[in-house]
Design a protein around this motif. Structure first.
Motif, PDB file in Angstrom:
ATOM      1  N   SER A 286       0.819  -1.219   0.000  1.00 13.16           N
ATOM      2  CA  SER A 286       0.000   0.000   0.000  1.00 13.16           C
ATOM      3  C   SER A 286       0.847   1.261   0.000  1.00 13.16           C
ATOM      4  O   SER A 286       0.388   2.321  -0.457  1.00 13.16           O
ATOM      5  CB  SER A 286      -0.922   0.008   1.214  1.00 13.16           C
TER       6      SER A 286
ATOM      7  N   THR B 262      -2.891   7.051  -2.885  1.00 13.13           N
ATOM      8  CA  THR B 262      -3.870   7.267  -1.824  1.00 13.13           C
ATOM      9  C   THR B 262      -4.835   8.359  -2.282  1.00 13.13           C
ATOM     10  O   THR B 262      -4.436   9.332  -2.922  1.00 13.13           O
ATOM     11  CB  THR B 262      -3.196   7.692  -0.510  1.00 13.13           C
TER      12      THR B 262
ATOM     13  N   SER C  32      -7.895  10.866  -0.871  1.00  9.31           N
ATOM     14  CA  SER C  32      -8.522  11.399   0.336  1.00  9.31           C
ATOM     15  C   SER C  32      -9.545  12.460  -0.058  1.00  9.31           C
ATOM     16  O   SER C  32      -9.423  13.121  -1.096  1.00  9.31           O
ATOM     17  CB  SER C  32      -7.478  11.997   1.283  1.00  9.31           C
TER      18      SER C  32
ATOM     19  N   ARG D 185      -2.737  11.099  -4.369  1.00 10.92           N
ATOM     20  CA  ARG D 185      -1.288  11.249  -4.182  1.00 10.92           C
ATOM     21  C   ARG D 185      -0.627   9.925  -4.538  1.00 10.92           C
ATOM     22  O   ARG D 185      -0.951   8.885  -3.949  1.00 10.92           O
ATOM     23  CB  ARG D 185      -0.975  11.653  -2.746  1.00 10.92           C
ATOM     24  N   GLN D 186       0.287   9.959  -5.461  1.00  7.45           N
ATOM     25  CA  GLN D 186       1.013   8.771  -5.906  1.00  7.45           C
ATOM     26  C   GLN D 186       2.516   8.986  -5.727  1.00  7.45           C
ATOM     27  O   GLN D 186       3.084   9.901  -6.316  1.00  7.45           O
ATOM     28  CB  GLN D 186       0.715   8.489  -7.371  1.00  7.45           C
TER      29      GLN D 186
ATOM     30  N   ASP E 238       6.195  13.152  -4.962  1.00  3.87           N
ATOM     31  CA  ASP E 238       4.853  12.620  -5.142  1.00  3.87           C
ATOM     32  C   ASP E 238       4.160  13.321  -6.300  1.00  3.87           C
ATOM     33  O   ASP E 238       4.355  14.524  -6.537  1.00  3.87           O
ATOM     34  CB  ASP E 238       4.006  12.826  -3.879  1.00  3.87           C
TER      35      ASP E 238
END
Length: 442
Positions: A63, A68, A70, A103-104, A281
């Motif tokens: 993960s 992610t 949000s 966000r990667q 990121d």
């Protein structure tokens, strides 16, 4: 002498039927005990759940490399005042904001270390379960054999007591005929009391062994299968010790678990040292606002943005350096633990290998001892019919037989356990070995 032969022979030990006789259809086999242990043994069930929890570390580690997403929403009632040309005017409004952000990670050594660490933690949990799977075989087999051995001990203690009871009768008879002494009677009585105490201890030990087995299988054990009369031990076809050692170092689950522990500690070093390195990121944002500020009352806005974010750590109070040194120390400890486990496995492997090889000759010697004891009983029975021997001599001969049978059973159980332990140390012990071991019983 013939008058002695007319004396009532005391009942022989009934417990030997449990140790040497055939069991009924309801007897608990070793295979059944193992299958019950897999379902009911709390230590094994705990290991299963620990493994289930440990498998999730792979997902948790992965993960850190995945994006992610949000979301945030806010609504505020604002009560403000505005001064214009010396006048104060109230200005109340409601502001709203809704934002979704993706966000990667593009460059993050910490995320990469977490992923590798999660994989190692998952494999560590699998190795621990493999170890417990072998351990439950050893525990149920050891407990099963222990109950059977205690039955032999009870039978031997009973014949020991019966021998001294008969000895006391002989002493009483001789004393009444004026051929014995008071000292002989007291000596026999003292030994009889000691034998009765040993019998009680043997029965208590048997109950304790049965309770231990019951705790593993999750219920009362009842009667157990006994060793087959055609039991044969052999070391033919046994691999060399070096082959067993190579297998142990490559497949032993405890060694594999500690190897994974070393990898976990190594990735912890990388994770902590990443605190000195930048992180990059990719960030994408979509948001909507309504009356966000006083100057934007009654105005709605939609924001769409994509970009790259660079985070550069500068100073964190020395925590990163301290955590890195701590991780290095833990890594060195993990390597030392691994080497210690390899040494332990090699030592246990050598011991069980030697025991397995020597057990064959030991069993053959005890088998000859049992046959000799049986011949002695037959000869003694013939001597009793001829008036040369008495019942006490027959009891002594049977005590010798029971001792030889107990020692033979102990050697056979030692052979079976050494075989199982050797395979466990080599990391190749499976449920099939339980089935093969159970075939020695009926």
């Amino acid at each position: 002498m013939a008058r002695f032969n007319k004396m009532r022979m005391l009942p022989l030990a009934t417990g030997i039927a449990l140790a040497l006789g055939s069991t009924g259809a309801s007897a608990l086999s070793l295979q059944q005990a193992y299958e019950a242990a897999l379902k009911n043994d709390p230590a094994y069930q705990a290991a299963v759940q620990v493994n289930a929890a440990g498998r999730e570390n792979r997902v948790l580690g992965k993960s850190a490399l995945l994006p992610t997403v949000s979301g945030a929403f806010s609504a505020n009632k604002n009560r403000t005042t505005v001064e214009r040309l010396g006048k104060t005017e109230p200005q109340d409004y409601t502001s709203r904001s809704a934002t979704v952000q993706l966000r990667q990670p593009l460059f993050s050594l910490e995320a990469l270390a977490k992923y590798k660490q999660g994989v190692a933690q998952s494999e560590y949990a699998e190795a621990v379960l493999d170890s417990q799977s072998q351990e439950v075989i050893m525990r149920v087999s050891g407990a099963y054999f222990e109950v059977l051995l205690k039955q032999y001990n009870v039978a031997l203690a009973e014949i020991e007591r019966d021998t001294y009871l008969e000895q006391r009768n002989v002493n009483d008879f001789l004393y009444k005929k004026g051929e014995g002494t008071r000292t002989d009677m007291l000596e026999t009585q003292s030994r009889l009391h000691a034998a009765e105490a040993q019998l009680l201890e043997a029965k208590d030990a048997q109950v304790t062994a049965e309770d231990a087995l019951a705790g593993i299988v999750g219920g009362e054990v009842g009667q157990l299968d006994t060793l087959r009369g055609d039991f044969r031990a052999t070391s033919s076809g046994l691999m060399s010790f070096e082959d067993w050692k190579a297998s142990a170092l490559a497949q032993n689950p405890d060694v594999r678990a500690l190897e994974k522990n070393v990898e976990i500690a190594r990735q912890e070093i990388n994770k902590q040292r990443s605190g000195h390195l930048p992180r990059v990121d990719f960030v994408g944002t979509y948001g909507q606002t309504a009356s966000e500020t006083l100057s934007l009352i009654n105005q709605d806005q939609t924001i769409r943005s994509i970009g790259v974010q660079l985070n550069v750590p500068i100073f964190n109070g020395g925590a990163v350096s301290a955590l890195s040194r701590q991780a290095v120390a833990n890594h060195e400890k993990a390597k030392a633990d691994l080497q210690a486990q390899k040494d332990k496995v090699t030592t246990e492997l050598r011991k069980n290998y030697n025991q397995l090889v020597s057990s064959v000759s030991r069993i053959e010697a005890h088998e000859k001892s049992v046959e000799s004891a049986k011949l002695l009983i037959t000869a003694t029975e013939q001597s009793i019919k001829g008036g040369v021997r008495i019942n006490l001599d027959l009891l002594n001969a049977k005590r010798q037989l029971y001792t030889a049978q107990r020692d033979l059973a102990l050697a056979r159980f030692g052979y079976l356990l050494a075989n199982l332990r050797l395979k466990a140390a080599a990391g190749v012990l499976t449920a099939e070995d339980v089935r093969l071991t159970a075939a020695y019983f009926n």
